[in-house]
Design an enzyme around this catalytic site. Structure first.
Site, PDB file in Angstrom:
ATOM      1  N   HIS A 429       0.783  -1.095   0.017  1.00 31.81           N
ATOM      2  CA  HIS A 429       0.138  -0.198  -0.028  1.00 31.81           C
ATOM      3  C   HIS A 429       1.012   1.287  -0.048  1.00 31.81           C
ATOM      4  CE1 HIS A 429       0.961   0.577   4.297  1.00 31.81           C
ATOM      5  NE2 HIS A 429       0.000   1.709   4.222  1.00 31.81           N
ATOM      6  N   LYS A 505      -0.014  19.010   3.262  1.00 28.76           N
ATOM      7  CA  LYS A 505      -0.018  17.998   4.256  1.00 28.76           C
ATOM      8  C   LYS A 505      -0.621  18.469   5.690  1.00 28.76           C
ATOM      9  CE  LYS A 505       2.727  15.240   5.800  1.00 28.76           C
ATOM     10  NZ  LYS A 505       2.810  13.862   5.499  1.00 28.76           N
TER      11      LYS A 505
END
Lengths: 506, 246
Positions: A429, A505
């Site tokens: 992932h 972010k």
């Protein structure tokens, strides 16, 4: 638990191929099936070092090493096939992150475990393409990053700019991306290019606590903190020209937007609530596990069903969340370029979930079986012609989006037939942590991290710079190692490599 | 109660006030149905059925319904339901022409204006050499592969004409002609192996056609969603709500 020396532990591990190791039964007590993990030489060293450290006297406490966790999962009731560790595996709560395990739905003993899904339910990655080239974006990169940062609130405690009331939330939890479609935030084609078509049908908002809903309501359309980010990326390399073409990626330098986010506080609360219920269920049904963190309940029990329904609602929340951010990204781009999002060809290439449990059909030892597949830090990677992947990808296999660490590269892979047979159609992932958050904070300085990013020409907008070292590339495994291992082992196939030019972010 | 509706349909006297749970009424209903509607049993059987107070009535009835072809059912009322259905079917078949006249399609046809009295195509001989040659010529003109059966060729020709030669299509070909990048399907993985290259090739082509069908279906689904969105969509943002975290 048995205490063994490192050398004794190694006797339970057997190399099957240059990229994969077997964990034999007996490594941990009561293993129902064997474990397996995929690593290359570099990642192998990290895995074994972790195990070695854990074997030193006085090293009790904290998470168990990844290998041990994979083996403990192999001891859960109802597991079939093998407990699988992907190359980015690292210790997590109960299940290692990067661990996938499938449980037979027709075995009454089979369990579902919130630890096997993770706290950030349906955390996932979405990739948008554009018709822009790097040279179009570079002159206004700063403004574009600022515009994205202004549109998408980030960080712990951030609040979204899409107005929602309690009733909207209830509907969104039930409808997933269909809600976003109905309200006009996204395009019809977005739904087509999303796992599960962006909606889990068994979602039941009434199984979700008020507390979770209260936490979730203001957070829709926000990115969150931790490893979540939105990046403007450019295509750096195309490995599979045809598959990339099917995704609308024609040449190097093409600009994409990657969104990595999940279900925020909502999913976290759903998982926390479920763990409490499951501990009761374990006592009642006499379910024994090797690790307290592996709290679980029988799939068919009230607790198991309630969790699956609440988890589905959290999954829908995450899809609505990523959809809202898709909308905001399109707005930000449209404003900067003075063009409509359709003219910029801002289509969703795909949207993957890497923290989720799903009911799927698989062939186990030649027999078709219905399984509850837990993927925690693991992405579904179905092969060409699988009925559950979009028609546009029937020939290429499902696109698998692998988000790298802040400032490093990301990849698009495609699913393979071999992955379907070996890993229940699952692959890695992301990069996977190498240092714990605390260790990163101790060892790295945030100004160094930011300076380093700047020197590589990456624009960054961050809500909490003092936590940025937790997400520094040094704190992670090398995503290229991880992806290369998956490619070499044949469980998925490299298609596109992307490099970030701007990051926002939390 | 559907029993009563059926009885009404069959013109059973006082159908509305009938009490079918009463054994005697039940028996007389069966007799009435056989005598007036079904008319299938031999005289001897009918006579025995008519003896409503007989001890053997049930035995006779049981044989009677089996002969009709009634399946094994849970209760007597369900059996009656079946027999009623059977009787209605007989009535329906008897007056089929009357009912068909009232069928929806036919009513629609009747209401539609009758324009073309004679269709010249009706007089065509589809099996004649002339027809076959004409179709062949047409197909060649349209670059369509000719099938041995001229009717199948005609179908293909029709598709080409409808999809590519409609007025709007001729004027705006860009809207209709699909522009795609070629995909080397020969190299793509079929997902299974038939152990015969020719069959594999055929299977791959079927896959392609199937994928195209799916694509068309998905496109229609998307169009439907867009149509609904034009009614429901109302996206809003309010920057005042936004809050950056820490």
């Amino acid at each position: 638990m048995v205490v063994r020396q490192y050398q004794q532990e190694l006797e339970y591990l057997e190399r099957l191929s240059p990229y994969c190791w077997k964990i034999k039964k007996g490594f941990q007590p009561n293993m129902n099936v064997e474990g397996i993990f995929y690593v290359n030489q570099t990642l192998e060293k990290l895995m074994f070092e972790e195990l070695k450290n854990a074997c030193r006297p006085g090293m009790a406490g904290g998470f168990l090493p990844g290998v041990k966790q994979i083996a403990n999962v192999a001891a859960l009731p109802g597991i079939v096939g093998r407990s699988i560790g992907l190359p980015d595996v690292h210790s997590g709560y109960g299940f290692a992150i990067g661990n996938m395990a499938a449980f037979d739905m027709n075995n009454p003993e089979s369990i579902v475990s919130p630890g096997g899904v993770g706290f950030d339910i349906n955390c996932g990655v979405r990739l948008l393409r554009t018709s822009l080239m790097e040279s179009d974006v570079l002159p206004i990169k700063e403004q574009l990053a600022q515009s994205l940062f202004d549109h998408i609130p980030v960080g712990v405690g951030s609040k979204g700019i899409i107005p929602m009331n309690a009733k909207d939330l209830e509907e969104a939890l039930e409808m997933g991306m269909d809600w976003s479609l109905r309200e006009g935030y996204i395009w019809a084609e977005d739904k087509e290019h999303c796992e599960e078509y962006g909606r889990m049908l068994n979602a039941d908002p009434s199984k979700v606590s008020t507390r979770a809903k209260k936490r979730g309501l203001p957070q829709l359309g926000t990115l969150g903190a931790g490893n979540h980010y939105a990046e403007i990326q450019v295509v750096e390399e195309i490995f599979d020209k045809w598959a990339a073409g099917k995704m609308g990626i024609e040449e190097k330098g093409q600009v994409c937007v990657m969104i990595h986010s999940g279900s925020r506080g909502f999913g976290h609360q759903v998982a926390t609530d479920a763990l409490v219920q499951m501990e009761k269920a374990m006592k009642r049904d006499d379910i024994e596990t090797n690790d307290r963190q592996l709290a679980c309940a029988r799939i068919n029990s009230q607790e198991g069903q309630d969790y699956l329904k609440a988890m589905a609602a959290a999954a829908n929340f995450a899809w609505v969340n990523r959809s809202s951010m898709t909308f905001l990204c399109r707005q930000a781009f449209a404003k900067q370029f003075g063009l409509a999002p359709d003219d910029l060809d801002m289509h969703v290439i795909y949207d993957v979930s890497h923290n989720i449990a799903k009911v799927e059909e698989h062939i186990v030892d030649g027999v078709p079986k219905t399984l509850l597949v837990h993927r925690k830090g693991s992405t579904r990677a179905f092969p060409p012609h699988h009925p559950l992947i979009p028609v546009d990808y029937q020939l290429t296999g499902q696109p698998v989006l692998i988000g790298g660490t802040m400032g490093t590269c990301s990849y698009v892979l495609t699913g393979t037939e071999q992955g379907m047979m070996e890993t229940f159609g699952s692959t890695c992932h992301g990069a996977g942590r190498a240092l714990s958050r605390a260790k990163s904070r101790r060892n790295l300085d945030y100004t160094d991290v930011l300076r380093k990013l700047e020197s590589t020409g990456i624009t960054i907008r961050v809500a909490s710079p003092k936590l940025v070292m937790e997400e520094a590339p040094e704190s992670y495994k090398n995503v290229t190692d991880v992806v290369d291992t998956c490619h070499a082992a044949g469980i998925s196939k490299k298609c596109i490599k992307l490099r970030p030019i701007a990051v926002i972010k939390g | 109660m559907s029993h009563k509706r059926f009885l009404n349909t069959l013109d059973y006297p006082q159908a509305d006030s009938v009490n079918l749970n009463d054994e005697k009424t039940f028996r007389s209903v069966i007799v009435w149905l056989e005598e007036n509607r079904i008319k299938g049993a031999p005289q001897a059987v009918l006579a025995k059925l008519k003896d409503l107070d007989s001890k053997d009535w049930h035995q006779v009835y049981s044989k009677y319904k089996d002969d009709l072809g009634c399946p094994v059912l849970e209760s007597k009322l369900e059996e009656l339901q079946w027999i009623l259905g059977y009787a209605v079917q007989i009535e329906h078949l008897k007056n089929k022409n009357v009912y068909i006249k009232h069928a929806v399609e036919n009513l629609q046809k009747e209401n539609a204006p009758n324009v073309i009295a004679e269709n010249p195509l009706d007089n065509l001989d589809f099996r004649s050499q002339e027809f076959a040659d004409g179709i062949k010529e047409l197909a060649n003109a349209l670059n369509t592969v000719v099938h041995p059966d001229p009717l199948i060729t005609l179908k293909a020709v029709r598709k080409v004409i409808c999809q590519r030669l409609a007025p709007d299509c001729v004027e705006n070909p860009d809207k209709y002609v699909v522009k795609g990048t070629p995909f080397p399907y020969q190299d793509s993985d079929l997902g299974f192996d038939l152990k015969d290259p020719v069959l594999n090739q055929a299977a791959k082509i079927l896959r392609m056609i199937y994928i195209q069908d799916l694509r068309n279906l998905q496109t229609k689904a998307n169009e439907l969603i867009v149509a609904v969105q034009s009614v429901t969509a109302n996206p809003k943002t309010d920057t005042k709500l936004g809050k950056v975290g820490f």
